[in-house]
Design a protein around this motif. Structure first.
Motif, PDB file in Angstrom:
ATOM      1  N   HIS A 157       0.597  -1.163  -0.035  1.00 19.71           N
ATOM      2  CA  HIS A 157       0.361   0.017   0.169  1.00 19.71           C
ATOM      3  C   HIS A 157       1.168   1.033  -0.412  1.00 19.71           C
ATOM      4  O   HIS A 157       1.589   1.248   0.736  1.00 19.71           O
ATOM      5  N   TYR A 158       0.512   2.178  -1.050  1.00 20.87           N
ATOM      6  CA  TYR A 158       1.452   3.524  -1.097  1.00 20.87           C
ATOM      7  C   TYR A 158       0.815   4.717  -1.622  1.00 20.87           C
ATOM      8  O   TYR A 158      -0.475   4.414  -2.206  1.00 20.87           O
ATOM      9  N   GLU A 159       1.479   5.884  -1.222  1.00 21.51           N
ATOM     10  CA  GLU A 159       0.738   7.023  -2.155  1.00 21.51           C
ATOM     11  C   GLU A 159       1.822   7.453  -2.981  1.00 21.51           C
ATOM     12  O   GLU A 159       2.562   6.958  -3.289  1.00 21.51           O
ATOM     13  N   GLY A 160       1.207   8.011  -3.730  1.00 19.01           N
ATOM     14  CA  GLY A 160       2.391   9.000  -4.619  1.00 19.01           C
ATOM     15  C   GLY A 160       2.268   7.877  -6.507  1.00 19.01           C
ATOM     16  O   GLY A 160       1.867   7.414  -6.351  1.00 19.01           O
ATOM     17  N   ILE A 174      14.936 -10.281  -8.230  1.00 21.05           N
ATOM     18  CA  ILE A 174      14.036 -11.167  -7.727  1.00 21.05           C
ATOM     19  C   ILE A 174      13.229 -10.785  -8.706  1.00 21.05           C
ATOM     20  O   ILE A 174      12.344 -10.734  -9.298  1.00 21.05           O
ATOM     21  N   LYS A 175      12.591 -12.573  -8.927  1.00 20.25           N
ATOM     22  CA  LYS A 175      11.499 -12.806  -9.478  1.00 20.25           C
ATOM     23  C   LYS A 175       9.938 -11.956  -9.276  1.00 20.25           C
ATOM     24  O   LYS A 175       9.959 -12.537  -8.111  1.00 20.25           O
ATOM     25  N   TYR A 176       9.244 -11.611 -10.612  1.00 18.50           N
ATOM     26  CA  TYR A 176       7.923 -10.986  -9.927  1.00 18.50           C
ATOM     27  C   TYR A 176       7.082 -11.240 -10.772  1.00 18.50           C
ATOM     28  O   TYR A 176       7.048 -10.939 -12.288  1.00 18.50           O
ATOM     29  N   GLN A 177       5.507 -11.267 -10.851  1.00 15.61           N
ATOM     30  CA  GLN A 177       5.097 -11.120 -11.412  1.00 15.61           C
ATOM     31  C   GLN A 177       3.394 -10.217 -11.453  1.00 15.61           C
ATOM     32  O   GLN A 177       3.071 -10.638 -10.255  1.00 15.61           O
ATOM     33  N   MET A 178       3.201  -9.044 -11.468  1.00 16.62           N
ATOM     34  CA  MET A 178       2.410  -7.770 -11.844  1.00 16.62           C
ATOM     35  C   MET A 178       0.308  -8.768 -11.385  1.00 16.62           C
ATOM     36  O   MET A 178       0.306  -9.271 -12.302  1.00 16.62           O
ATOM     37  N   LYS A 179       0.053  -9.026 -10.201  1.00 15.24           N
ATOM     38  CA  LYS A 179      -1.013  -9.815 -10.308  1.00 15.24           C
ATOM     39  C   LYS A 179      -2.382  -8.593  -9.966  1.00 15.24           C
ATOM     40  O   LYS A 179      -3.515  -9.090 -11.027  1.00 15.24           O
ATOM     41  N   SER A 180      -2.151  -7.366  -9.365  1.00 18.23           N
ATOM     42  CA  SER A 180      -3.668  -6.383  -9.443  1.00 18.23           C
ATOM     43  C   SER A 180      -2.735  -5.988  -9.210  1.00 18.23           C
ATOM     44  O   SER A 180      -1.904  -5.402  -8.716  1.00 18.23           O
ATOM     45  N   LYS A 181      -3.973  -3.969  -9.345  1.00 18.52           N
ATOM     46  CA  LYS A 181      -3.595  -2.917  -8.827  1.00 18.52           C
ATOM     47  C   LYS A 181      -4.409  -2.074  -8.591  1.00 18.52           C
ATOM     48  O   LYS A 181      -5.667  -1.831  -9.263  1.00 18.52           O
ATOM     49  N   THR A 182      -4.864  -1.886  -6.938  1.00 15.70           N
ATOM     50  CA  THR A 182      -6.034  -1.266  -7.080  1.00 15.70           C
ATOM     51  C   THR A 182      -5.755   0.495  -6.514  1.00 15.70           C
ATOM     52  O   THR A 182      -4.828   0.354  -5.880  1.00 15.70           O
ATOM     53  N   LEU A 183      -6.338   0.780  -7.125  1.00 14.78           N
ATOM     54  CA  LEU A 183      -6.542   2.728  -6.659  1.00 14.78           C
ATOM     55  C   LEU A 183      -8.140   2.806  -5.256  1.00 14.78           C
ATOM     56  O   LEU A 183      -9.190   2.498  -6.340  1.00 14.78           O
ATOM     57  N   ARG A 184      -7.742   2.974  -4.289  1.00 17.70           N
ATOM     58  CA  ARG A 184      -8.675   3.758  -3.374  1.00 17.70           C
ATOM     59  C   ARG A 184      -7.772   4.786  -2.918  1.00 17.70           C
ATOM     60  O   ARG A 184      -7.359   5.317  -2.065  1.00 17.70           O
ATOM     61  N   SER A 186      -6.171   8.502  -3.006  1.00 21.62           N
ATOM     62  CA  SER A 186      -5.483   8.595  -2.673  1.00 21.62           C
ATOM     63  C   SER A 186      -4.013   6.940  -2.626  1.00 21.62           C
ATOM     64  O   SER A 186      -2.840   7.248  -2.832  1.00 21.62           O
ATOM     65  N   LEU A 187      -4.965   6.606  -2.097  1.00 20.50           N
ATOM     66  CA  LEU A 187      -4.244   4.946  -1.516  1.00 20.50           C
ATOM     67  C   LEU A 187      -4.419   4.276  -3.243  1.00 20.50           C
ATOM     68  O   LEU A 187      -5.037   3.434  -3.685  1.00 20.50           O
ATOM     69  N   THR A 188      -2.345   3.704  -3.195  1.00 18.60           N
ATOM     70  CA  THR A 188      -2.892   2.411  -4.379  1.00 18.60           C
ATOM     71  C   THR A 188      -2.185   0.933  -3.728  1.00 18.60           C
ATOM     72  O   THR A 188      -1.594   1.154  -2.493  1.00 18.60           O
ATOM     73  N   GLU A 189      -3.258   0.251  -3.846  1.00 21.08           N
ATOM     74  CA  GLU A 189      -2.217  -1.295  -3.537  1.00 21.08           C
ATOM     75  C   GLU A 189      -2.233  -2.116  -5.023  1.00 21.08           C
ATOM     76  O   GLU A 189      -2.883  -2.120  -6.061  1.00 21.08           O
ATOM     77  N   MET A 190      -1.405  -2.618  -4.723  1.00 20.41           N
ATOM     78  CA  MET A 190      -0.209  -3.391  -5.577  1.00 20.41           C
ATOM     79  C   MET A 190      -0.154  -4.588  -5.273  1.00 20.41           C
ATOM     80  O   MET A 190       0.776  -5.371  -4.164  1.00 20.41           O
ATOM     81  N   MET A 191       0.079  -5.759  -6.375  1.00 20.90           N
ATOM     82  CA  MET A 191      -0.132  -7.683  -5.572  1.00 20.90           C
ATOM     83  C   MET A 191       0.740  -7.588  -6.517  1.00 20.90           C
ATOM     84  O   MET A 191       0.470  -7.169  -7.606  1.00 20.90           O
ATOM     85  N   LEU A 192       2.141  -8.658  -6.035  1.00 22.06           N
ATOM     86  CA  LEU A 192       2.696  -8.872  -6.699  1.00 22.06           C
ATOM     87  C   LEU A 192       2.534 -10.276  -6.220  1.00 22.06           C
ATOM     88  O   LEU A 192       2.440 -10.902  -4.893  1.00 22.06           O
ATOM     89  N   GLU A 193       3.449 -11.398  -7.503  1.00 19.70           N
ATOM     90  CA  GLU A 193       3.684 -13.228  -7.397  1.00 19.70           C
ATOM     91  C   GLU A 193       4.872 -13.187  -7.245  1.00 19.70           C
ATOM     92  O   GLU A 193       5.568 -12.392  -8.103  1.00 19.70           O
ATOM     93  N   VAL A 194       5.501 -13.233  -5.837  1.00 18.16           N
ATOM     94  CA  VAL A 194       7.080 -12.838  -5.743  1.00 18.16           C
ATOM     95  C   VAL A 194       7.809 -14.444  -5.820  1.00 18.16           C
ATOM     96  O   VAL A 194       7.198 -15.219  -4.812  1.00 18.16           O
TER      97      VAL A 194
END
Length: 227
Positions: A157-160, A174-184, A186-194
């Protein structure tokens, strides 16, 4: 003699012959049940060694041993008596198993135990041993090596607007793959498979050090979410 009389005679002879326990029959039963127990314990050990889940279920592993022995017993009974075989077909047809199998590999172990019990009960010991060897090779090469390392779901969870790019740069190798990105707002939720090859989670500290990151959560992932 018509077909009906012949069938009655065959059933009666089968029933009478099954009542006589000769030394050869007893020896066959002892050898088959002992082999089923040994191979069942072998399957138990392989399941314990190559278990890739979160919590090892000793009750399920013990079920594999019991399944092998009981299947062998049923096969021995069915192969020596047509009356018992017909009765067991009717009895087993009304049994319903409602326990959910979450990991497909658990289903593989169950069928392995059942198959070994059937082949041993049919006195096909070479086939049972060959199947065990092939299964161990299969699990080791195609599944166990693939399971090296750990897969996680990371929630940040981050802002900006540019903070997300900084988070991805902090992942480095680190290997990763983005699963989702939700904007609420000013707050953003980013989900990664790591995917982590080691237990080191230093990259979490690097992400947490980013100024506008509110929190970072790392969840072990194995087909389901485990909190």
């Amino acid at each position: 003699m018509n077909i009906k009389d012949y069938f009655k005679k065959s059933v009666w002879e089968s029933f009478m012959n099954s009542q006589t326990m000769t030394e050869d029959v007893v020896l066959q039963i002892v050898i088959a049940m002992s082999a089923a127990l040994i191979l069942g314990l072998f399957i138990y050990k392989i399941y314990q060694i190559y278990f890739g889940g979160v919590v090892f279920s000793r009750s399920f592993a013990t079920t594999l041993v019991g399944m092998t022995v009981l299947t062998c017993m049923l096969t021995l009974a069915i192969s020596t008596n047509i009356v018992i075989s017909l009765g067991m077909v009717g009895a087993l047809s009304i049994v319903r198993y409602r326990t959910a199998i979450k990991d497909p590999m658990d289903l593989l172990y169950l069928f392995w135990a059942i198959s070994v019990g059937i082949t041993v009960g049919a006195n096909m010991y070479v086939l049972a041993l060959s199947a065990c060897v092939l299964m161990v090779i299969l699990i080791h090469l195609l599944y166990h090596r693939q399971k090296r390392g750990m897969i996680y779901i990371m929630v940040v969870h981050y802002e900006g607007e540019l903070t997300g790019d900084e988070v991805l740069r902090a992942m480095k190798k680190i290997k990763y793959q983005m699963k989702s990105k939700t904007l609420r707002g000013s707050l953003t939720e980013m989900m990664l498979e790591v995917y982590c090859r080691t237990d080191s989670t230093v990259f979490l500290e690097n992400i947490r050090a980013i100024e506008q990151v509110k929190d970072v959560t790392l969840i072990q992932y194995n087909g389901e979410y485990h909190g």
